[in-house]
Scaffold this motif. Structure first.
Motif, mmCIF file in Angstrom:
data_model
loop_
_atom_site.group_PDB
_atom_site.id
_atom_site.type_symbol
_atom_site.label_atom_id
_atom_site.label_comp_id
_atom_site.label_asym_id
_atom_site.label_seq_id
_atom_site.Cartn_x
_atom_site.Cartn_y
_atom_site.Cartn_z
ATOM 1 N N LEU A 50 1.310 -1.791 -0.165
ATOM 2 C CA LEU A 50 -0.064 -0.103 0.280
ATOM 3 C C LEU A 50 1.385 1.365 -0.026
ATOM 4 C CD1 LEU A 50 -2.864 -0.932 2.694
ATOM 5 C CD2 LEU A 50 -2.551 -0.864 0.257
ATOM 6 N N PRO A 51 0.469 2.116 -0.550
ATOM 7 C CA PRO A 51 1.450 4.023 -0.642
ATOM 8 C C PRO A 51 1.466 3.997 1.456
ATOM 9 C CG PRO A 51 -0.170 4.164 -2.677
ATOM 10 C CD PRO A 51 -1.122 2.187 -1.547
ATOM 11 N N ALA A 52 2.074 4.404 1.718
ATOM 12 C CA ALA A 52 2.488 4.786 2.636
ATOM 13 C C ALA A 52 0.997 5.505 3.205
ATOM 14 C CB ALA A 52 3.540 5.831 2.686
ATOM 15 N N SER A 53 0.393 6.708 2.476
ATOM 16 C CA SER A 53 -0.430 7.678 3.205
ATOM 17 C C SER A 53 -1.854 6.805 2.818
ATOM 18 C CB SER A 53 -1.369 8.751 1.974
ATOM 19 O OG SER A 53 -1.098 7.877 0.864
ATOM 20 N N THR A 54 -2.734 5.472 2.298
ATOM 21 C CA THR A 54 -2.875 4.988 2.450
ATOM 22 C C THR A 54 -2.916 4.048 3.589
ATOM 23 O OG1 THR A 54 -3.458 4.590 0.228
ATOM 24 C CG2 THR A 54 -4.611 3.238 1.288
ATOM 25 N N SER A 55 -1.649 3.499 4.105
ATOM 26 C CA SER A 55 -1.802 2.503 5.115
ATOM 27 C C SER A 55 -2.209 2.791 6.680
ATOM 28 C CB SER A 55 -0.572 1.858 4.823
ATOM 29 O OG SER A 55 0.621 2.713 5.161
ATOM 30 N N SER A 56 -1.368 4.685 6.592
ATOM 31 C CA SER A 56 -1.408 5.595 7.934
ATOM 32 C C SER A 56 -2.978 6.281 7.963
ATOM 33 C CB SER A 56 -0.258 6.572 7.275
ATOM 34 O OG SER A 56 -1.486 7.677 6.563
ATOM 35 N N LEU A 57 -3.486 6.031 7.024
ATOM 36 C CA LEU A 57 -4.967 5.772 6.280
ATOM 37 C C LEU A 57 -6.017 4.465 7.207
ATOM 38 C CD1 LEU A 57 -6.181 8.474 3.998
ATOM 39 C CD2 LEU A 57 -6.677 9.077 6.062
ATOM 40 N N LEU A 58 -5.390 4.003 7.292
ATOM 41 C CA LEU A 58 -6.161 2.873 7.315
ATOM 42 C C LEU A 58 -5.451 2.255 9.046
ATOM 43 C CD1 LEU A 58 -5.737 -0.242 4.230
ATOM 44 C CD2 LEU A 58 -7.946 1.441 5.399
ATOM 45 N N ALA A 59 -4.904 3.351 9.692
ATOM 46 C CA ALA A 59 -3.921 2.285 10.486
ATOM 47 C C ALA A 59 -4.366 3.653 11.598
ATOM 48 C CB ALA A 59 -2.186 3.016 10.541
ATOM 49 N N SER A 60 -5.234 4.563 11.580
ATOM 50 C CA SER A 60 -6.485 5.016 11.952
ATOM 51 C C SER A 60 -7.307 4.539 13.161
ATOM 52 C CB SER A 60 -7.141 5.887 11.467
ATOM 53 O OG SER A 60 -8.192 5.983 10.715
ATOM 54 N N SER A 61 -7.867 3.124 12.459
ATOM 55 C CA SER A 61 -8.423 2.610 13.122
ATOM 56 C C SER A 61 -8.346 1.816 14.315
ATOM 57 C CB SER A 61 -8.759 1.350 12.113
ATOM 58 O OG SER A 61 -7.763 0.373 11.775
ATOM 59 N N SER A 62 -6.554 1.857 14.827
ATOM 60 C CA SER A 62 -6.152 1.840 15.534
ATOM 61 C C SER A 62 -6.830 2.177 16.853
ATOM 62 C CB SER A 62 -4.977 2.043 16.123
ATOM 63 O OG SER A 62 -4.999 3.132 15.566
ATOM 64 N N LEU A 63 -7.525 3.846 16.972
ATOM 65 C CA LEU A 63 -8.340 4.227 17.760
ATOM 66 C C LEU A 63 -9.885 4.282 17.785
ATOM 67 C CD1 LEU A 63 -8.817 7.043 19.111
ATOM 68 C CD2 LEU A 63 -9.952 8.076 17.565
#
Length: 309
Positions: free
Chosen positions: A84-97
């Protein structure tokens, strides 16, 4: 935490963009910096005039479990960074909240308000938008099945990240207490060293140590660039995890989850500027909705803090 984690995420993507291929190596780099925390811990005993926390069976098992979960979490994120692009993977990682809130409520009994629940729902909606726009930011050398795999591993890694936050806070509450900052360093050293040992076994069994020399030769920018990415990746990730553990000690899983999610827009914007990541209209919409979710969640958590005070 807000600078080290984004830097670590970008460096992981740089590794794959410039010729790196191994998931195990990037997972190993994530925990290879654990001696850095140990170097900070040792002088703390003398400066603060405290003794090392005595180890018992329950504490050792807790560290081992957290180490295993951390090693698994790093491997999951490695797959996400690879596809994944870094921007996409980081957006998905927001689900950690979302998962930090859920596991914090289940294991540590952290309070949840309607504003916080609203934030969780909004962030989940942002993840759905990214899923619907999967064709716009997929790299040409990444197949559809690999993109889906990266997407799923990112979500699973975020869920595990939230669980690790909650269990780490539980260890502080039940076994360590919040008596001194040195216990934060001790926990980080123990958990990271266990994760390092487990990941090293995985790298050795996969014969990836032998592959590092070949990767360095073919890496864009040469050997020096390859090893700089490895070294700074190890340093930044360790500093990020140390910051997250410190927040758990000083506050709660709630605040750790919020700060972990706040790094999302920082990583996304940096990835677009520095790595030329694709930024579609749907991704911009998802980022805006994620901001909205953050605001709602932070407002709810602030009310909880006020009531507690």
């Amino acid at each position: 935490m807000l600078t080290a984690f984004p830097a670590s995420s970008l460096l992981s993507r740089v590794y794959y963009t410039n010729g790196g291929k191994s998931k195990w190596i990037i997972s190993w780099v994530a925990v290879a910096g654990w001696p850095l925390t140990a170097l900070i811990l040792i002088p703390t005993y003398f400066i603060c005039k405290v003794s090392p926390t005595p180890l018992n069976l329950k504490l050792v098992i807790s560290y081992l479990v957290l180490g295993f979960l951390s090693a698994a979490d790093n491997l999951m994120y490695a797959y996400a960074y690879a596809y994944l692009p870094a921007s996409t993977s980081s957006l998905l990682a927001s689900s950690s909240l979302v998962f930090s809130a859920l596991f914090g409520y289940l294991f540590v009994k952290n309070k949840l308000t309607m504003s916080m629940i609203n934030g969780v729902v909004i962030i989940t909606a942002a993840m759905v938008i990214i899923a619907l726009d999967s064709n716009s930011d997929r790299y040409g050398n990444v197949t559809n099945s690999q993109y889906i795999m990266g997407f799923m591993w990112d979500i699973l890694g975020s869920a595990l990240h939230g669980l690790i936050f909650a269990l780490s806070e539980l260890v502080f509450i039940k076994y360590l207490g919040r008596r001194s900052f040195h216990v934060v360093l001790e926990q980080q050293v123990m958990v990271s060293s266990f994760a390092f040992v487990l990941t090293t076994i995985g790298v050795a069994l996969n014969h990836d140590f032998q592959e590092m020399a070949d990767e360095a030769k073919s890496f864009k920018g040469g050997k020096s660039s390859y090893y700089l990415v490895m070294i700074w990746g190890a340093i930044t990730f360790q500093l990020g995890v140390l910051g997250g553990t410190a927040v758990l000690f000083l506050s709660s899983t709630v605040l750790a989850g919020v700060l972990n999610a706040v790094r999302v827009p920082l990583t996304s914007i940096a990835a677009v500027i520095l790595l030329k990541d694709p930024m579609s209209g749907f991704k911009i919409l998802s980022l805006a909705i994620t901001f909205w979710g953050f605001g709602s969640y932070i407002y709810g958590s602030a009310n909880v803090s006020t009531e507690t005070s």
